[in-house]
Design an enzyme around this catalytic site. Structure first.
Site, mmCIF file in Angstrom:
data_model
loop_
_atom_site.group_PDB
_atom_site.id
_atom_site.type_symbol
_atom_site.label_atom_id
_atom_site.label_comp_id
_atom_site.label_asym_id
_atom_site.label_seq_id
_atom_site.Cartn_x
_atom_site.Cartn_y
_atom_site.Cartn_z
ATOM 1 N N LYS A 180 80.976 58.225 83.873
ATOM 2 C CA LYS A 180 80.331 58.940 84.993
ATOM 3 C C LYS A 180 79.471 58.013 85.840
ATOM 4 O O LYS A 180 79.438 58.140 87.066
ATOM 5 C CB LYS A 180 79.505 60.116 84.491
ATOM 6 C CG LYS A 180 78.453 59.727 83.473
ATOM 7 C CD LYS A 180 77.867 60.934 82.774
ATOM 8 C CE LYS A 180 77.159 60.523 81.502
ATOM 9 N NZ LYS A 180 78.066 60.219 80.367
ATOM 10 N N LYS A 218 76.871 63.208 87.393
ATOM 11 C CA LYS A 218 77.901 64.259 87.356
ATOM 12 C C LYS A 218 77.862 65.096 88.634
ATOM 13 O O LYS A 218 78.903 65.483 89.166
ATOM 14 C CB LYS A 218 77.691 65.128 86.117
ATOM 15 C CG LYS A 218 77.956 64.355 84.815
ATOM 16 C CD LYS A 218 77.417 65.098 83.595
ATOM 17 C CE LYS A 218 77.720 64.340 82.305
ATOM 18 N NZ LYS A 218 76.987 64.896 81.149
#
Lengths: 449, 449
Positions: free
Chosen positions: B106, B206
């Site tokens: 991520k 995210k």
């Protein structure tokens, strides 16, 4: 971006079709950017071309669906008519003329999906049908693609909004089935003939589609055990609450413990209030997936309606168009596992049984013996004498189905441990034969634990 | 089925890598059937090759990750190392040598996703990263593909299991932040250095990835407004309960009302108990998506852990392998919309503000005037004199941060209507300057209504 547009033919222009047309028109630029080429709506086949459809270009309407799918220049056919024929023939004709097909047709897919997939492969085109199960909720693509590296063991879903609305009303207001159905009809959640929903046909078709994808096995609607919710009473709902549960109409697809077979079924069942599906209210849908590596997943959203269904159709349309541009096809049917679909009797589950029994010594022993004879282990028993009055009013309600008799009647609520459905069913048959059992007020499975 | 295997290289073999290796080995037949060719694990790059890894073939281990991705015969590289470098270089090298890449990274995707996508396209390979957001939950593929024909207006998610565990503990046990963090650490939900989680860096990465996909716009972690949860008190949690809410650490990506810009932010917020996200307990993740046609969708599951993350990685691996066999690539980056990302001040939200004020006439009028001057409309005010004793204990707790003083202090809880965050923030600054305001005990946004 390619300037020559991809051509789309629409079969059917009711609630969903109109919404698909609206989005194709109003979101044309976004769709073109996402696909990499503009999309042109080339024709719309309808039965009644003179009906007024706001926002639908009248010049695109035709009553000749066959000619439309045979045109030869159609890239993708979107089918939102429903039913088996003439749709099946139209879809296979579209395949033969080089078109990919996006369908929302659960009945057809659940009846004849394998054949349609084979025809799509033969013709090098796509067959997508995200909208066929749980409307807007992305479910088929996640199961087929996102979980393609995992092993799905169970799919447990609320896949019919009408029955969820009815059960939710019964639970929240104490209404009976008929009253709740009337409200669902008045609000447009139930159709004039609610059979497909309340008898579980709609959910069974969806269960067949989900089981097939989840277990890489061909499953048709005929493989799905189906029980409707018309016999669920206010007493059942109250009884469920008493054991910390709620009644939901569930579609359940399971891999057997040894992994060598699968089952698919649709019926009302009690699930614990702590289960994520328990809080799915009104006409919402939700599907709970248990996979070996992923663990427990849930997908929640609107299961029906014009716009939500159109969202799923458009997602598939974008995928089919992208594949057309790339001269490829997406992930199709995966049925390599070919696991046998076992009958309902093989399912391992729990029963919640309400009995009206004679209120005299020895009855519980008799009843318990019957369970033992069938190898069914009892989890809990709750006994309530009718003649004592007052006390546990809820337990008395459970016998409502059998009426109230004078002179020594009691109610007995038995919850079993997990056992084969065949053994549970045989136990109930034997219980009915006991002199001391005046009636079986209700039987319901307990799931989701 | 093709018999020549597809070759996979694994970069990293910690918790996730070991699980990926286990599944590649134990589920080899299933994976081969689903892909259409067998998959061969060709090499595993690790830092410590002599560490014992159960079930991992020692002969595949290498410390030379660069040589592995440069072999030229690797079809797909799976990257589960994490961090920016050397991973970025390894991934671009893999692309240049014809390999598609599946990543769980991520941080890298949120920092440099656009560049990586461009490199993948240049080399005609795939870049997939379902595992980078919310672990096992299918989210990136549904957003990118299933909702490709819809218009996403909001993504509201619990995307960090550690902080959800901490807040859930605080809510269910009344514990303070430190105590709840200690429990999370003891149970392995929090790392020894919990900064990335509790300060919201993990969730912000995210949020950047989700916003980018949802809005077809490039969003990096630098565009995401971020506030940690270390200042959330037991009083805040109690105060939330009092207004029928619960405190959750949320990642929120929104399209502005006029549709011309987007925002992305991560911070603790109150959401109504009736909101589907409110019941997400322990370390579970859930993401709520609002789309124009689909309506409200929710995706729920395990957001971290070896097996759940491996499930997402394997799903991507199957997709990348299928594309390799078909000599095509899947849906990549879509950033055509290029909407500007607005600063936090432009966000429209509500505030819940607890003030410690002098307990004398006219204070409420003063405070209300400040709100009015900034154009912020007040929804509710709750006032509680500290000197009356007893009474509403919860309201007194809210002032815990400011301590308790003698002689006429009261607590004032104001909940605003929706207003621009800049105006809300300026209101708080002005309130702090009032003589009668002794302190601002807490400020929290109210979302999800």
């Amino acid at each position: 971006m390619r300037t020559r547009p991809l051509k789309v033919a629409l079969l059917g222009c009711g609630v969903v079709g109109s919404e698909v047309t609206r989005i194709l028109t109003t979101q044309a630029d976004d769709l073109a950017a996402r696909i990499g080429a503009p999309v042109e709506l080339a024709g719309i086949a309808v039965r009644r071309p003179h009906r007024v459809r706001e926002g639908v270009p009248a010049e695109l309407l035709t009553t000749d669906a066959t000619a439309l799918v045979k045109r030869g220049d159609i890239d993708v056919v979107v089918e939102v008519i429903g039913g088996i024929e003439p749709v099946r023939t139209l879809i296979t004709t579209a395949f033969e003329h080089g078109a990919s097909v996006v369908s929302a047709n659960k009945a057809l897919l659940a009846a004849d999906g394998a054949n349609l997939h084979a025809r799509a492969v033969e013709n090098g085109v796509d067959l997508y049908y995200e909208a066929a199960v749980a409307g807007a909720i992305p479910l088929i693509r996640p199961l087929r693609e996102s979980l393609a590296g995992d092993k799905v063991n169970r799919v447990l879903g609320i896949v019919n909004g009408t029955t969820n609305f009815i059960l939710d009303k019964m639970d929240s207001t104490g209404a009976g089935y008929s009253e709740a159905l009337d409200e669902a009809t008045a609000l447009g959640y139930a159709e004039a003939d609610p059979t497909a929903d309340v008898e579980g046909f709609d959910a069974a078709a969806k269960a067949a589609i989900l089981a097939g994808i989840a277990f890489h096995t061909r499953v048709t609607i005929d493989d799905v055990h189906r029980e409707g919710l018309t016999e669920v009473t206010a007493g059942d709902i109250a009884s469920a609450r008493k054991m910390g549960c709620i009644v939901k109409m569930l579609a359940i697809c399971e891999r057997s413990a040894d992994g060598r077979s699968v089952t698919a079924r649709v019926h009302p069942a009690m699930i614990p209030l702590s289960h994520p599906l328990a809080s799915v209210r009104e006409a919402y849908n939700a599907v709970f997936v248990e996979a070996e590596a992923a663990g427990r997943l849930m997908f929640y959203g609107r299961g029906a309606g014009g716009a939500p269904t159109a969202s799923a159709v458009l997602g598939d349309l974008v995928a089919a168009c992208r594949n057309k541009l790339a001269a490829t096809t997406g992930a199709g049917e995966s049925a390599y596992a070919q696991l046998p679909v076992s009958p309902m009797g093989d399912v391992v589950t729990r029963y919640h049984i309400s009995l009206d029994v004679a209120d005299k010594p020895g009855v519980l022993a008799q009843v318990a013996t019957v369970f033992a004879e069938h190898g069914v282990s009892i989890d809990t028993v709750r006994q309530q004498s009718r003649n004592q009055g007052g006390g546990d009013e809820g337990a008395v309600e459970q016998g409502a189905g059998g009426g109230r008799r004078e002179g020594g009647e009691a109610s007995l609520v038995v919850v079993t441990h997990r056992a084969q459905d065949a053994a549970l069913s045989a136990t109930v048959s034997s219980l009915r034969k006991l002199d001391t059992v005046r009636g079986v007020a209700s039987i319901m499975r307990v799931e989701g634990e």
